[in-house]
Design an enzyme around this catalytic site. Sequence first.
Site, short mmCIF file in Angstrom:
data_model
loop_
_atom_site.label_atom_id
_atom_site.label_comp_id
_atom_site.label_asym_id
_atom_site.label_seq_id
_atom_site.Cartn_x
_atom_site.Cartn_y
_atom_site.Cartn_z
N ARG A 157 30.25 44.23 26.74
CA ARG A 157 29.08 44.44 27.59
C ARG A 157 27.95 45.16 26.86
O ARG A 157 26.78 44.87 27.10
CB ARG A 157 29.49 45.23 28.84
CG ARG A 157 30.26 44.36 29.83
CD ARG A 157 30.73 45.17 31.01
NE ARG A 157 31.30 44.29 32.03
CZ ARG A 157 32.02 44.72 33.05
NH1 ARG A 157 32.26 46.01 33.20
NH2 ARG A 157 32.49 43.88 33.94
N LYS A 207 45.87 34.20 45.65
CA LYS A 207 45.74 34.14 47.11
C LYS A 207 44.59 33.29 47.61
O LYS A 207 43.47 33.37 47.11
CB LYS A 207 45.56 35.56 47.65
CG LYS A 207 46.79 36.43 47.50
CD LYS A 207 46.52 37.80 48.11
CE LYS A 207 47.79 38.63 48.15
NZ LYS A 207 47.54 39.96 48.74
N GLY A 256 37.72 37.28 35.28
CA GLY A 256 38.47 37.89 34.18
C GLY A 256 39.57 37.04 33.59
O GLY A 256 39.65 36.87 32.37
N GLY A 299 32.71 39.77 40.33
CA GLY A 299 32.38 39.76 41.77
C GLY A 299 31.11 38.99 42.08
O GLY A 299 31.03 38.25 43.06
#
Length: 396
Positions: free
Chosen positions: A41, A198, A351, A374
């Site tokens: 980053r 999920k 990720g 996100g």
Amino acid sequence: MKFIRFSDLCANGQAKGKRVFIRADLNVPQDDAGNITEDTRIRASVPAIQMALDAGAAVMVTSHLGRPTEGEFKPEDSLAPVAKRLGELLGREVRLVANWVDGVEVAPGELVLLENCRLNVGEKKNKPELAAKLGQLCDIFVHDAFGTAHRAEGTTYGIAETAPIATAGPLLAAEMDAISKALANPKRPLVAIVAGSKVSTKLTILQSLSNNVDGLIVGGGIANTFMLAAGLKIGKSLAEPDLVGEAKAVIEAMKARGAEVPIPEDVVCAKAFAADAQATVKAATEVADDDLILDIGPKTAAKLAEKLKAAGTIVWNGPVGVFEFAAFENGTKVIAQAIAESSAFSIAGGGDTLAAIAKYGIEKDVGYISTGGGAFLEVLEGKTLPAFEILAKRAG
């Protein structure tokens, strides 16, 4: 998507002598001794900073680091290790400034790093009084932290409202361009891969994509729930039986548009979740009650690879099996190689997806690798990110 590009202002000489405030994403992992363990980053933020310096601006950069308590400074919350690493990458001294909200002394050609912005009271909730002060610190605000673009905080949204000019830095602009290309105006067929443990965490994404994509490839625990929806047995595999109705609705919505959710026709099973477990390839109709499905089978992988090679645009979020275990990595490996070989424009994020891209060495073959987990997921959900919204508003 309409927005002002910081690169355009620099090219036109409009940043010379100006106070430029860059919101970067320098939230890097550290070990217990405070050493940075992975600096991607920081390296990704260098182009915007260098661009501002080359343009003759007085440059201020800030970022969050971890989850500090507002107004309570602790040494482990400091950006000091980041300042050191940034200095090494830029080949210059980077001064770290604390308590900077009420004013910063910085000259044209100089660079300062402003201490962890989440220490400022009112940052998380974007308090108007903080936003007003932030806007007064600069002549040009540069948002270059896509990883925070889904949050409306002081340094990601408030300052964009109050600064004289609000722009997108090169990193954010590249994300906005890639997202536009992949989702707003995609070359067809548009195929999305959504995988993960999920369905519940990605249900809204699946529902949103089912209205837009030509093919929806599901993988991991999500695929197991879709197999249940298709009437197949999955043994003791990870799934969410209570969401079978939602999975069926996604399949039907796709079918109604002449699109499809390919259900695996063969799978790789084991009796235990372990790297050394015995892997067995089975037809999807022959899964035993004590089986765990840990990957898609070779037939399914080959068929999906053909679809990906024929796609115009590919969106990839999530590996299709337990690719960390050699015996259950084939599905993800075949998918990765098909994306690499496809002439489609591909955008990948998340990720685990980035880990798979690195493992199979296909970084150069993916059209665009998204830096925000996100934020990338919220875009796939069809949400307009706060950062995009305010930058578009200010450009208007």
